[in-house]
Design a protein around this motif. Structure first.
Motif, PDB file in Angstrom:
ATOM      1  N   PHE A  28       2.575  -4.173   4.910  1.00 22.36           N
ATOM      2  CA  PHE A  28       1.434  -4.193   4.034  1.00 22.36           C
ATOM      3  C   PHE A  28       0.349  -5.222   4.130  1.00 22.36           C
ATOM      4  CE2 PHE A  28       4.315  -1.109   1.876  1.00 22.36           C
ATOM      5  CZ  PHE A  28       3.669   0.227   1.980  1.00 22.36           C
ATOM      6  N   GLU A  29       1.048  -6.431   3.756  1.00 20.17           N
ATOM      7  CA  GLU A  29       0.143  -7.613   3.602  1.00 20.17           C
ATOM      8  C   GLU A  29      -0.425  -8.060   5.166  1.00 20.17           C
ATOM      9  OE1 GLU A  29       3.131  -6.977   2.227  1.00 20.17           O
ATOM     10  OE2 GLU A  29       2.695  -7.181   0.150  1.00 20.17           O
ATOM     11  N   HIS A  62       2.601  -1.114  -4.307  1.00 19.37           N
ATOM     12  CA  HIS A  62       1.878  -2.198  -4.941  1.00 19.37           C
ATOM     13  C   HIS A  62       2.021  -1.767  -6.660  1.00 19.37           C
ATOM     14  CE1 HIS A  62      -1.751  -4.166  -6.860  1.00 19.37           C
ATOM     15  NE2 HIS A  62      -2.100  -3.228  -7.298  1.00 19.37           N
ATOM     16  N   ALA A  69       1.759   2.625   0.201  1.00 16.73           N
ATOM     17  CA  ALA A  69       0.995   1.481  -0.239  1.00 16.73           C
ATOM     18  C   ALA A  69       1.051   1.597  -1.881  1.00 16.73           C
ATOM     19  CB  ALA A  69      -0.442   1.604   0.388  1.00 16.73           C
ATOM     20  N   VAL A  73      -1.908  -5.774   6.982  1.00 14.30           N
ATOM     21  CA  VAL A  73      -3.228  -5.004   7.164  1.00 14.30           C
ATOM     22  C   VAL A  73      -4.291  -5.712   6.996  1.00 14.30           C
ATOM     23  CG1 VAL A  73      -4.302  -2.833   6.707  1.00 14.30           C
ATOM     24  CG2 VAL A  73      -1.747  -2.758   6.892  1.00 14.30           C
ATOM     25  N   TRP A  95      -6.112  -5.078   3.642  1.00 13.13           N
ATOM     26  CA  TRP A  95      -5.154  -5.050   2.397  1.00 13.13           C
ATOM     27  C   TRP A  95      -5.630  -5.554   1.162  1.00 13.13           C
ATOM     28  CZ3 TRP A  95      -1.496  -1.993   1.016  1.00 13.13           C
ATOM     29  CH2 TRP A  95      -0.618  -2.302  -0.267  1.00 13.13           C
TER      30      TRP A  95
END
Length: 305
Positions: free
Chosen positions: A115-116, A151, A147, A118, A121
């Motif tokens: 995710f980080e 999160h 996501a 992207v 993000w």
């Protein structure tokens, strides 16, 4: 009641052919009612196809809907022209001061990337936090659901041994959920993903609504964050999985045909849609629940929830 979308949006012709009632801006302005404000954050490459799929489902409700098409600000699309995006979409920065009764966050074709890593993000994190103060209820789909679970809950993804690809039967675990009213005991749902969510990483705030013992979680309720997380694709049309399969073959990938999609498992035949009725039912239930619980004054959304 109809759905109101941008007047010249190409999806309009498709929806009208299917019998979805579409309202133009002039007619909408004459109606003395408060329409529900629904936003669609479209992260998919084929914007037109995705917006048509969701407009079709949102537009089937008897309520009047104002649908706002939204895109991330810090991202240039490789598959949709900037003119198209400027004509029909608003960036999240443009709408961040507004309130929405409902908000949909789609999937994105970046399943194998942390995710980080992207590029957008940081803005996604802002958007997810923003839904807690500016949106009454959010539906996160596929990568969007992964996501949000990561999160809000620290949920961990697990790479599956092989891609789950096809139409799978899923068990309805919580038939009393307001989002699943009228659902059959098991439901055919299109699936296209490499990742599952590790069950042991789920927080106690989440409730599993739909599940599959073979390929994993499908839908979860997240009342603390006024959200539902749908990991699969009830919004898909007949050709979505078939077209993905054909793209993989053209790219030289050794992808097997999507299971349970083609008659007699024959890819030369037209796919059969066995999930359409539940797709409409899910979105009607979701919108009805929003209608029953959202503040009448839009400005009050997120202030006391």
């Amino acid at each position: 009641m109809p759905i109101r979308i941008p007047d010249n949006l190409p999806a309009r012709q498709t929806l009208e052919r299917e019998g979805v009632v579409v309202m133009d801006s002039t007619r909408a302005a004459r109606q003395d009612i408060r329409p529900l404000q629904i936003g669609l954050l479209n992260l998919m490459p084929n914007k037109e196809r995705t917006e048509t799929q969701f407009s079709r489902l949102v537009g089937a409700t008897p309520l009047q809907i104002d649908l706002t098409l939204v895109r991330v600000t810090d991202h240039k699309s490789k598959n949709t022209s900037e003119d198209y995006l400027k004509t029909f979409y608003r960036t999240w920065q443009d709408v961040r001061s507004e309130k929405f009764d409902g908000f949909i966050v789609t999937g994105a074709p970046i399943a194998n990337m942390p995710f980080e890593d992207v590029r957008y993000w940081p803005e996604m994190v802002e958007i997810m936090n923003w839904t807690q103060t500016h949106v009454h209820h959010t539906m996160f789909i596929c990568w969007g659901a992964q996501a949000a679970l990561h999160h809000f809950h620290g949920a961990r993804r697990r790479r599956m041994e092989q891609k789950a690809f096809g139409v799978y039967r899923h068990k309805v675990v919580k038939p009393a959920s307001p989002y699943l009213r009228g659902f059959s005991d098991d439901v055919a749902i299109p699936v296209s993903r490499y990742n599952d969510i590790e069950r042991e990483s789920l927080s106690g705030d989440l409730e599993i609504l739909i599940d599959n013992a073979e390929i994993g979680l499908c839908m979860l309720d997240d009342p603390k964050h006024r959200a539902v997380h749908m990991l699969n694709h009830l919004e898909y049309d007949n050709r979505s999985l078939a077209d993905e399969y054909e793209r993989d073959l053209k790219a030289g990938l050794d992808t097997p045909p999507p299971i349970n999609l083609f008659p007699n498992d024959d890819p030369t035949q037209q796919p059969e849609n066995r999930w359409r009725s539940h797709a409409f039912l899910l979105f009607q239930n979701w919108i009805n629940e929003i209608y029953q619980t959202t503040p009448y004054e839009v400005g009050e959304i997120g202030t006391s929830e």
